[in-house]
Design a protein around this motif. Structure first.
Motif, short mmCIF file in Angstrom:
data_model
loop_
_atom_site.label_atom_id
_atom_site.label_comp_id
_atom_site.label_asym_id
_atom_site.label_seq_id
_atom_site.Cartn_x
_atom_site.Cartn_y
_atom_site.Cartn_z
N THR A 19 0.82 -1.20 0.21
CA THR A 19 0.05 0.05 -0.07
C THR A 19 0.85 1.18 -0.18
O THR A 19 0.57 2.27 -0.74
CB THR A 19 -1.09 -0.01 1.28
OG1 THR A 19 -1.54 -0.99 1.26
CG2 THR A 19 -2.14 1.27 1.32
N ARG A 20 2.01 1.30 0.70
CA ARG A 20 2.74 2.42 1.04
C ARG A 20 4.05 2.46 -0.13
O ARG A 20 4.79 3.16 0.08
CB ARG A 20 3.14 2.74 2.38
CG ARG A 20 2.10 2.85 3.12
CD ARG A 20 2.57 2.64 4.77
NE ARG A 20 1.64 2.85 5.73
CZ ARG A 20 1.61 3.34 6.67
NH1 ARG A 20 2.49 3.96 7.12
NH2 ARG A 20 0.37 3.45 7.51
N PHE A 21 3.76 1.31 -1.08
CA PHE A 21 5.05 1.45 -2.02
C PHE A 21 4.97 2.58 -2.94
O PHE A 21 4.17 2.91 -3.54
CB PHE A 21 4.74 0.09 -2.95
CG PHE A 21 5.99 -0.05 -3.75
CD1 PHE A 21 7.06 -0.88 -3.28
CD2 PHE A 21 6.01 0.38 -5.31
CE1 PHE A 21 7.99 -0.86 -4.40
CE2 PHE A 21 7.09 0.28 -6.01
CZ PHE A 21 8.13 -0.49 -5.72
N ASP A 22 6.39 3.21 -2.68
CA ASP A 22 6.60 4.38 -3.69
C ASP A 22 8.09 4.37 -4.03
O ASP A 22 8.94 3.68 -3.29
CB ASP A 22 6.05 5.50 -2.98
CG ASP A 22 6.77 5.93 -1.71
OD1 ASP A 22 7.57 5.42 -1.26
OD2 ASP A 22 6.28 7.15 -0.98
N PHE A 23 8.64 5.69 -4.58
CA PHE A 23 9.92 5.79 -4.76
C PHE A 23 10.94 5.79 -3.37
O PHE A 23 11.94 5.19 -3.45
CB PHE A 23 10.26 7.15 -5.73
CG PHE A 23 11.63 7.42 -5.62
CD1 PHE A 23 12.71 7.10 -6.39
CD2 PHE A 23 12.01 8.40 -4.83
CE1 PHE A 23 13.83 7.26 -6.56
CE2 PHE A 23 13.63 8.82 -4.76
CZ PHE A 23 14.48 8.10 -5.78
#
Length: 113
Positions: A19-23
């Motif tokens: 859910t919190r996956f980002d760069f």
């Protein structure tokens, strides 16, 4: 209580890593990999020397990984990371300064002999 924990754990990991996956998550994981690699490097150097040694590259990896983790802490607004890595990075830099000062002193002494 343990049963409830076992049931909640998959949802927790899904939230943290999907859910919190980002760069910045990838950057933070990369920072930890750089930082952690210094221990593998130190272990290999010690095995080769047959004694515990701290290669110079250990300190450079400490600084790089520490600075990357510090950036991550600022972006994520994590005071624990900011304080811990901020202070640690200063200590790593100081260790490098001491190492280079000792090497210069040794070079001067060997030149006099």
């Amino acid at each position: 209580m343990l049963i409830q924990l076992a049931e909640d754990l998959p949802a927790y990991f899904y939230d943290v890593f999907v859910t919190r996956f980002d760069f910045w998550l990838v950057f933070g994981i990369g920072a930890q990999l750089v930082f952690g690699s210094r221990f593998i490097l130190q272990w290999i150097a010690s095995e080769r020397a047959g004694r515990s040694v701290m290669p110079l590259s250990f300190w450079f990896l400490s600084i790089l990984g520490g600075l990357m983790t510090l950036v991550y802490g600022f972006v994520r607004r994590e005071p624990v990371i900011i304080i811990g890595q901020g202070l640690s990075t200063v200590i790593y830099l100081r260790n490098l300064a001491l190492i280079f000062r000792e090497r210069r002193r040794g070079a001067r002494m060997s030149g006099k002999a």
